[in-house]
Scaffold this motif. Sequence first.
Motif, mmCIF file in Angstrom:
data_model
loop_
_atom_site.group_PDB
_atom_site.id
_atom_site.type_symbol
_atom_site.label_atom_id
_atom_site.label_comp_id
_atom_site.label_asym_id
_atom_site.label_seq_id
_atom_site.Cartn_x
_atom_site.Cartn_y
_atom_site.Cartn_z
ATOM 1 N N UNK A 17 1.075 -1.097 0.513
ATOM 2 C CA UNK A 17 -0.013 -0.112 -0.092
ATOM 3 C C UNK A 17 0.941 0.571 -0.074
ATOM 4 N N UNK A 18 0.567 1.652 -0.501
ATOM 5 C CA UNK A 18 1.188 3.206 -1.064
ATOM 6 C C UNK A 18 0.500 4.239 -0.169
ATOM 7 N N UNK A 19 1.392 5.262 1.296
ATOM 8 C CA UNK A 19 1.181 6.328 2.213
ATOM 9 C C UNK A 19 1.898 7.124 1.456
ATOM 10 N N UNK A 20 1.524 8.788 1.163
ATOM 11 C CA UNK A 20 1.203 9.561 0.919
ATOM 12 C C UNK A 20 1.855 10.926 1.756
ATOM 13 N N UNK A 21 3.147 10.962 2.771
ATOM 14 C CA UNK A 21 3.178 12.118 3.504
ATOM 15 C C UNK A 21 3.629 13.891 3.127
ATOM 16 N N UNK A 22 3.089 15.272 3.956
ATOM 17 C CA UNK A 22 3.839 15.994 4.117
ATOM 18 C C UNK A 22 3.319 16.322 5.273
ATOM 19 N N UNK A 23 4.335 17.642 5.572
ATOM 20 C CA UNK A 23 3.485 18.665 6.487
ATOM 21 C C UNK A 23 3.742 20.157 5.713
ATOM 22 N N UNK A 28 0.000 32.280 9.274
ATOM 23 C CA UNK A 28 1.451 33.493 10.114
ATOM 24 C C UNK A 28 2.480 32.401 11.448
ATOM 25 N N UNK A 29 2.473 31.127 10.532
ATOM 26 C CA UNK A 29 4.140 30.163 11.531
ATOM 27 C C UNK A 29 3.727 30.177 12.623
ATOM 28 N N UNK A 30 2.176 29.670 13.096
ATOM 29 C CA UNK A 30 2.463 29.134 14.730
ATOM 30 C C UNK A 30 2.229 28.517 15.038
ATOM 31 N N UNK A 31 1.410 27.711 13.911
ATOM 32 C CA UNK A 31 1.660 26.269 14.528
ATOM 33 C C UNK A 31 2.013 25.471 13.299
ATOM 34 N N UNK A 32 1.311 24.313 13.356
ATOM 35 C CA UNK A 32 2.186 23.258 12.075
ATOM 36 C C UNK A 32 0.960 21.680 11.872
ATOM 37 N N UNK A 33 0.472 21.191 10.294
ATOM 38 C CA UNK A 33 0.019 20.160 10.044
ATOM 39 C C UNK A 33 0.986 19.546 9.042
ATOM 40 N N UNK A 34 0.211 18.113 9.629
ATOM 41 C CA UNK A 34 0.733 16.756 8.516
ATOM 42 C C UNK A 34 -0.104 16.219 7.813
ATOM 43 N N UNK A 35 -0.109 15.372 7.034
ATOM 44 C CA UNK A 35 -0.840 14.578 6.453
ATOM 45 C C UNK A 35 -0.419 13.784 6.034
ATOM 46 N N UNK A 36 -0.608 12.113 5.839
ATOM 47 C CA UNK A 36 -0.995 11.258 5.243
ATOM 48 C C UNK A 36 -2.123 10.375 4.239
ATOM 49 N N UNK A 37 -1.748 10.729 2.886
ATOM 50 C CA UNK A 37 -2.680 9.806 2.556
ATOM 51 C C UNK A 37 -2.956 8.607 1.816
ATOM 52 N N UNK A 133 -1.437 14.658 -0.899
ATOM 53 C CA UNK A 133 -0.796 14.794 1.311
ATOM 54 C C UNK A 133 -0.476 16.396 1.711
ATOM 55 N N UNK A 134 0.371 17.082 0.285
ATOM 56 C CA UNK A 134 0.613 18.565 0.232
ATOM 57 C C UNK A 134 -0.247 19.264 0.709
#
Length: 167
Positions: A17-23, A28-37, A133-134
Amino acid sequence: MPKERPTAWLAPPEGLAKVNVDGAVSIEGSFGAVAAVCRDQRGKFLGASAVTFRHIIDPNTLEALGVREGQSLADDLYENRIHIASDSKLVVNDIKVNSAAGYGDILHEINYQSRNFFCCNIVHEFRSSNFEAHNLARHARSLGFGRHVWLGQPTNLNFIPVNVVSV
């Protein structure tokens, strides 16, 4: 002459299975997020997840957390043969050498968790083939803090099709 970059989703090796990921960092540069598909070998959507973190804005740390989230998503989907693709060549290389970078504890956890899978490849792919994912990581910046999971159908994620052509 430079090699042309792929502009579509790339299928994983046979049986994985393929999992694409990104952050992504908030505007405003105060928090971050990540994702996986996650998709099966033929490109059928299996699930997606995103996590939004307070006060984490380092891009490499977010990319590493994205790989770790990809492992968590695969675990949620009972996938034990996975091919994780990140568009951060530095982070992928740091994982392979178990670097002591500033986010080394995350790299260590990724390598430790990899042992829970029958197969866990972690590879670099250009953003041009990692666009879902982006886009999800960017979308996750608008979600509340914490983990969000979509299994089976990406009902409110219109930028993620249920099937992609992989052949």
